[in-house]
Write a protein that holds these residues in place. Structure first.
Motif, PDB file in Angstrom:
ATOM      1  N   THR A 168      50.632 128.911  27.500  1.00 14.94           N
ATOM      2  CA  THR A 168      50.083 127.788  28.152  1.00 14.94           C
ATOM      3  C   THR A 168      50.893 127.534  29.403  1.00 14.94           C
ATOM      4  O   THR A 168      52.082 127.902  29.409  1.00 14.94           O
ATOM      5  CB  THR A 168      49.629 126.691  27.053  1.00 14.94           C
ATOM      6  N   ASP A 169      50.435 126.778  30.330  1.00 11.03           N
ATOM      7  CA  ASP A 169      50.926 126.523  31.226  1.00 11.03           C
ATOM      8  C   ASP A 169      50.830 124.927  31.601  1.00 11.03           C
ATOM      9  O   ASP A 169      49.613 124.408  31.312  1.00 11.03           O
ATOM     10  CB  ASP A 169      50.679 127.242  32.408  1.00 11.03           C
ATOM     11  N   LEU A 170      51.770 124.254  32.061  1.00  9.61           N
ATOM     12  CA  LEU A 170      51.693 122.716  32.678  1.00  9.61           C
ATOM     13  C   LEU A 170      50.661 122.307  33.684  1.00  9.61           C
ATOM     14  O   LEU A 170      50.080 121.332  33.903  1.00  9.61           O
ATOM     15  CB  LEU A 170      53.004 122.022  33.042  1.00  9.61           C
ATOM     16  N   ALA A 171      50.204 123.396  34.469  1.00 10.88           N
ATOM     17  CA  ALA A 171      49.180 123.388  35.464  1.00 10.88           C
ATOM     18  C   ALA A 171      47.762 123.165  34.686  1.00 10.88           C
ATOM     19  O   ALA A 171      47.007 122.426  35.230  1.00 10.88           O
ATOM     20  CB  ALA A 171      49.279 124.725  36.310  1.00 10.88           C
ATOM     21  N   TRP A 172      47.769 123.571  33.411  1.00 12.96           N
ATOM     22  CA  TRP A 172      46.439 123.380  32.626  1.00 12.96           C
ATOM     23  C   TRP A 172      46.531 121.756  32.307  1.00 12.96           C
ATOM     24  O   TRP A 172      45.498 121.246  32.308  1.00 12.96           O
ATOM     25  CB  TRP A 172      46.646 124.468  31.480  1.00 12.96           C
ATOM     26  N   SER A 173      47.579 121.275  31.815  1.00 12.22           N
ATOM     27  CA  SER A 173      47.802 120.015  31.205  1.00 12.22           C
ATOM     28  C   SER A 173      47.419 119.029  32.330  1.00 12.22           C
ATOM     29  O   SER A 173      46.858 118.012  32.141  1.00 12.22           O
ATOM     30  CB  SER A 173      49.072 119.856  30.695  1.00 12.22           C
ATOM     31  N   ALA A 207      44.191 123.751  40.958  1.00 14.55           N
ATOM     32  CA  ALA A 207      42.712 124.269  41.565  1.00 14.55           C
ATOM     33  C   ALA A 207      42.271 125.849  41.000  1.00 14.55           C
ATOM     34  O   ALA A 207      41.162 125.891  40.600  1.00 14.55           O
ATOM     35  CB  ALA A 207      42.857 124.176  42.959  1.00 14.55           C
ATOM     36  N   ALA A 208      43.218 126.509  40.754  1.00 15.98           N
ATOM     37  CA  ALA A 208      42.745 127.943  40.489  1.00 15.98           C
ATOM     38  C   ALA A 208      42.186 127.954  38.950  1.00 15.98           C
ATOM     39  O   ALA A 208      41.386 128.400  38.525  1.00 15.98           O
ATOM     40  CB  ALA A 208      44.082 128.805  40.441  1.00 15.98           C
ATOM     41  N   LEU A 209      43.024 127.005  38.183  1.00 11.71           N
ATOM     42  CA  LEU A 209      42.515 126.909  36.790  1.00 11.71           C
ATOM     43  C   LEU A 209      41.203 126.135  36.703  1.00 11.71           C
ATOM     44  O   LEU A 209      40.479 126.386  35.844  1.00 11.71           O
ATOM     45  CB  LEU A 209      43.717 126.325  35.929  1.00 11.71           C
ATOM     46  N   MET A 210      41.066 125.149  37.575  1.00  8.72           N
ATOM     47  CA  MET A 210      40.062 124.376  37.438  1.00  8.72           C
ATOM     48  C   MET A 210      38.836 125.327  37.923  1.00  8.72           C
ATOM     49  O   MET A 210      37.691 125.206  37.074  1.00  8.72           O
ATOM     50  CB  MET A 210      39.849 123.156  38.551  1.00  8.72           C
ATOM     51  N   CYS A 211      38.908 126.241  38.623  1.00  7.21           N
ATOM     52  CA  CYS A 211      37.580 126.973  39.103  1.00  7.21           C
ATOM     53  C   CYS A 211      37.627 128.152  37.950  1.00  7.21           C
ATOM     54  O   CYS A 211      36.516 128.455  37.533  1.00  7.21           O
ATOM     55  CB  CYS A 211      38.304 127.832  40.496  1.00  7.21           C
ATOM     56  N   GLY A 212      38.632 128.575  37.248  1.00  8.18           N
ATOM     57  CA  GLY A 212      38.480 129.300  36.142  1.00  8.18           C
ATOM     58  C   GLY A 212      37.869 128.489  35.009  1.00  8.18           C
ATOM     59  O   GLY A 212      36.713 129.131  34.545  1.00  8.18           O
ATOM     60  N   TRP A 213      38.145 127.308  34.800  1.00 14.53           N
ATOM     61  CA  TRP A 213      37.361 126.410  33.599  1.00 14.53           C
ATOM     62  C   TRP A 213      35.922 126.313  33.883  1.00 14.53           C
ATOM     63  O   TRP A 213      34.913 126.702  33.117  1.00 14.53           O
ATOM     64  CB  TRP A 213      38.095 125.267  33.452  1.00 14.53           C
ATOM     65  N   LEU A 214      35.674 125.880  35.285  1.00 14.19           N
ATOM     66  CA  LEU A 214      34.111 125.703  35.487  1.00 14.19           C
ATOM     67  C   LEU A 214      33.462 127.050  35.627  1.00 14.19           C
ATOM     68  O   LEU A 214      32.287 127.306  34.947  1.00 14.19           O
ATOM     69  CB  LEU A 214      34.167 124.948  36.951  1.00 14.19           C
ATOM     70  N   GLY A 215      33.977 128.080  35.897  1.00 15.64           N
ATOM     71  CA  GLY A 215      33.466 129.439  36.105  1.00 15.64           C
ATOM     72  C   GLY A 215      33.211 129.816  34.600  1.00 15.64           C
ATOM     73  O   GLY A 215      31.877 130.263  34.238  1.00 15.64           O
ATOM     74  N   GLY A 216      33.973 129.538  33.680  1.00 17.18           N
ATOM     75  CA  GLY A 216      34.038 130.183  32.197  1.00 17.18           C
ATOM     76  C   GLY A 216      32.937 129.253  31.343  1.00 17.18           C
ATOM     77  O   GLY A 216      32.170 129.821  30.714  1.00 17.18           O
ATOM     78  N   TYR A 291      42.235 127.760  27.506  1.00 12.24           N
ATOM     79  CA  TYR A 291      42.883 127.977  28.662  1.00 12.24           C
ATOM     80  C   TYR A 291      42.851 129.363  28.838  1.00 12.24           C
ATOM     81  O   TYR A 291      43.089 129.708  30.017  1.00 12.24           O
ATOM     82  CB  TYR A 291      44.312 127.644  28.129  1.00 12.24           C
ATOM     83  N   ALA A 292      43.031 130.230  27.682  1.00 12.54           N
ATOM     84  CA  ALA A 292      42.960 131.829  27.763  1.00 12.54           C
ATOM     85  C   ALA A 292      41.669 132.014  28.620  1.00 12.54           C
ATOM     86  O   ALA A 292      41.843 132.879  29.557  1.00 12.54           O
ATOM     87  CB  ALA A 292      42.850 132.315  26.539  1.00 12.54           C
ATOM     88  N   GLU A 293      40.459 131.516  28.487  1.00 11.74           N
ATOM     89  CA  GLU A 293      39.272 131.803  29.178  1.00 11.74           C
ATOM     90  C   GLU A 293      39.539 131.403  30.724  1.00 11.74           C
ATOM     91  O   GLU A 293      38.870 131.983  31.520  1.00 11.74           O
ATOM     92  CB  GLU A 293      38.099 131.268  28.633  1.00 11.74           C
ATOM     93  N   ALA A 294      39.962 130.249  30.821  1.00 13.56           N
ATOM     94  CA  ALA A 294      39.988 129.570  32.208  1.00 13.56           C
ATOM     95  C   ALA A 294      41.075 130.509  32.890  1.00 13.56           C
ATOM     96  O   ALA A 294      40.901 130.880  34.214  1.00 13.56           O
ATOM     97  CB  ALA A 294      40.729 128.274  32.044  1.00 13.56           C
ATOM     98  N   LEU A 295      42.322 130.973  32.096  1.00 15.69           N
ATOM     99  CA  LEU A 295      43.175 131.687  32.818  1.00 15.69           C
ATOM    100  C   LEU A 295      42.860 133.118  33.323  1.00 15.69           C
ATOM    101  O   LEU A 295      42.981 133.635  34.430  1.00 15.69           O
ATOM    102  CB  LEU A 295      44.588 131.872  31.951  1.00 15.69           C
ATOM    103  N   GLY A 296      41.971 133.556  32.415  1.00 14.64           N
ATOM    104  CA  GLY A 296      41.352 134.900  32.675  1.00 14.64           C
ATOM    105  C   GLY A 296      40.487 134.655  33.797  1.00 14.64           C
ATOM    106  O   GLY A 296      40.501 135.711  34.657  1.00 14.64           O
ATOM    107  N   GLY A 303      39.160 139.034  28.282  1.00  9.24           N
ATOM    108  CA  GLY A 303      39.797 139.361  26.686  1.00  9.24           C
ATOM    109  C   GLY A 303      41.136 138.842  26.406  1.00  9.24           C
ATOM    110  O   GLY A 303      41.929 139.527  25.537  1.00  9.24           O
ATOM    111  N   LEU A 304      41.650 137.820  27.272  1.00 11.17           N
ATOM    112  CA  LEU A 304      42.882 137.489  26.973  1.00 11.17           C
ATOM    113  C   LEU A 304      43.286 137.105  25.454  1.00 11.17           C
ATOM    114  O   LEU A 304      44.367 137.417  25.063  1.00 11.17           O
ATOM    115  CB  LEU A 304      43.312 136.421  27.883  1.00 11.17           C
ATOM    116  N   ASP A 305      42.320 136.324  25.002  1.00  6.88           N
ATOM    117  CA  ASP A 305      42.392 135.827  23.557  1.00  6.88           C
ATOM    118  C   ASP A 305      42.416 136.796  22.463  1.00  6.88           C
ATOM    119  O   ASP A 305      42.621 136.490  21.286  1.00  6.88           O
ATOM    120  CB  ASP A 305      41.501 134.706  23.361  1.00  6.88           C
ATOM    121  N   ASP A 306      42.033 138.045  22.834  1.00  6.77           N
ATOM    122  CA  ASP A 306      41.815 138.899  21.940  1.00  6.77           C
ATOM    123  C   ASP A 306      43.169 139.820  21.814  1.00  6.77           C
ATOM    124  O   ASP A 306      43.481 140.627  20.889  1.00  6.77           O
ATOM    125  CB  ASP A 306      40.514 140.069  22.444  1.00  6.77           C
ATOM    126  N   ARG A 307      44.184 139.710  22.564  1.00  8.35           N
ATOM    127  CA  ARG A 307      45.503 140.382  22.577  1.00  8.35           C
ATOM    128  C   ARG A 307      46.318 139.832  21.482  1.00  8.35           C
ATOM    129  O   ARG A 307      45.982 138.834  20.780  1.00  8.35           O
ATOM    130  CB  ARG A 307      46.203 140.041  23.776  1.00  8.35           C
TER     131      ARG A 307
END
Length: 338
Positions: A168-173, A207-216, A291-296, A303-307
């Motif tokens: 995880t990353d504190l940018a997500w928190s 902002a990158a993670l927010m975009c990823g979260w909204l998109g996912g 988080y994995a979905e937003a980061l991906g 498929g980050l969470d499938d690793r």
């Protein structure tokens, strides 16, 4: 506090046991072991954050400061604090010099609290591949902070390429308050979101993670509007299929919420201290699929969470790598045409 200078790992273990007996520390009361990899100049900052986090998650704090790996002689210095300025923490601050710094696990492993999860937090720029640091391999949960990197957005992409469940990353928190407000905006409507815009500096990892979260979550492609004059993420705009528009705009410690057909509202959006962000990530010690979905989504990977969750340690000697790189540079310079 006990200070041990030019000591050994065995002496550190014995001194911690003695200090715990003296202070009445009880290992069974520890919820986890928190390993912090940090530079010397930020040790106190890491201790302050861990003190806040330990109020909710009593832990044994193991601070690892690595210095001068090319030094000829190895040296280990340690400070041991049980209670006191760190509240419910049991802390061991270890400073490792020379080749010992490349084998920090030899000192850290005997200090882990038995039968509790291990979390490693890099309060510094982490290795590109976490598997090259045994302190990351041994951890159940690994916390990085893309904001510490020279290029935070590229750092997030690297975290996605290197991701394993439990990272995880504190940018997500830091976007948890934003995500809470955005999700709460839909408590009274079922309208589908068709467009989303995030207004933030181009180097803002939140902002990158927010975009990823909204998109996912919404199945759309959010637009990132760069606002380089702002210190951090400024606004989130959503447009719904029924024509409604929702906007959250940061104003100091509040957010102005605007929605079509409704009066504006001021909602709390306080910037939290580092310790609160760390405490949030210590609440869960399993993989964070959202988080994995937003980061991906932010990095364009799926498929980050499938690793596999388990990492295999990959030995890397930074001192040797630097010497090899210097040798290549020198060789190229020597053979350059005159």
């Amino acid at each position: 506090m006990i200070g041990l200078w030019d000591t050994t790992g065995n002496e550190v273990v014995k001194a911690l046991a003695a200090e715990r007996r003296s202070a009445g520390g009880v290992a069974s009361g520890m919820a986890l072991t928190l390993i912090v990899v940090v530079d010397e100049k930020r040790v106190r900052e890491a201790e302050a954050a861990a003190t806040i986090a330990a109020a909710a998650h009593p832990c044994r704090l193991l601070v690892v400061v690595r210095s001068d790996v090319e030094r000829e002689h190895n040296r280990l210095d340690a400070e041991i604090v049980v209670g006191g300025r760190l509240g419910p923490c049991e802390a061991v601050v270890t400073r490792m010099y020379g080749r010992l710094a490349l084998h920090a696990e030899s000192v850290v492993m005997p200090l882990l609290v038995p039968d509790v999860p291990v979390v490693t937090w890099w309060h510094a720029e982490p290795p590109e591949e976490i598997a090259t640091d045994f302190l990351g391999v041994v951890a159940d949960r690994r916390i990085t902070d893309a904001a510490q990197a020279a290029d935070p957005i590229e750092a997030l992409r690297q975290r996605a390429r290197d991701y394993a469940p439990g990272d995880t990353d504190l940018a997500w928190s830091r976007i948890t308050p934003w995500r809470t407000l955005v999700a709460g905006a839909f408590d009274t409507t079922q309208a589908r979101v068709t467009e989303a815009t995030v207004v933030a500096p181009r180097t803002d990892p939140t902002a990158a993670l927010m975009c990823g979260w909204l998109g996912g979550r919404l199945g759309i492609e959010p637009r990132w509007e760069h606002a380089d004059g702002q210190p951090r993420m400024r606004e989130v705009q959503l447009r719904c299929a029924n024509g409604d528009e929702l906007t959250l705009t940061r104003e100091d410690s509040t957010a102005k919420f605007r929605r079509t057909g409704q009066a504006d509202r001021d909602l709390p959006l306080v910037r939290r201290p580092l310790g609160d962000e760390l405490a949030e990530e210590l609440r869960r010690l399993d993989a964070d699929q959202v988080y994995a979905e937003a980061l991906g989504a932010a990095a364009g990977l799926s498929g980050l969470d499938d690793r596999p969750a388990q990492r295999v340690h990959v030995w890397k000697d930074p001192a040797t790598a630097r010497r090899a790189e210097a040798g290549v540079t020198t060789h190229a310079s020597t053979n350059a045409p005159s």
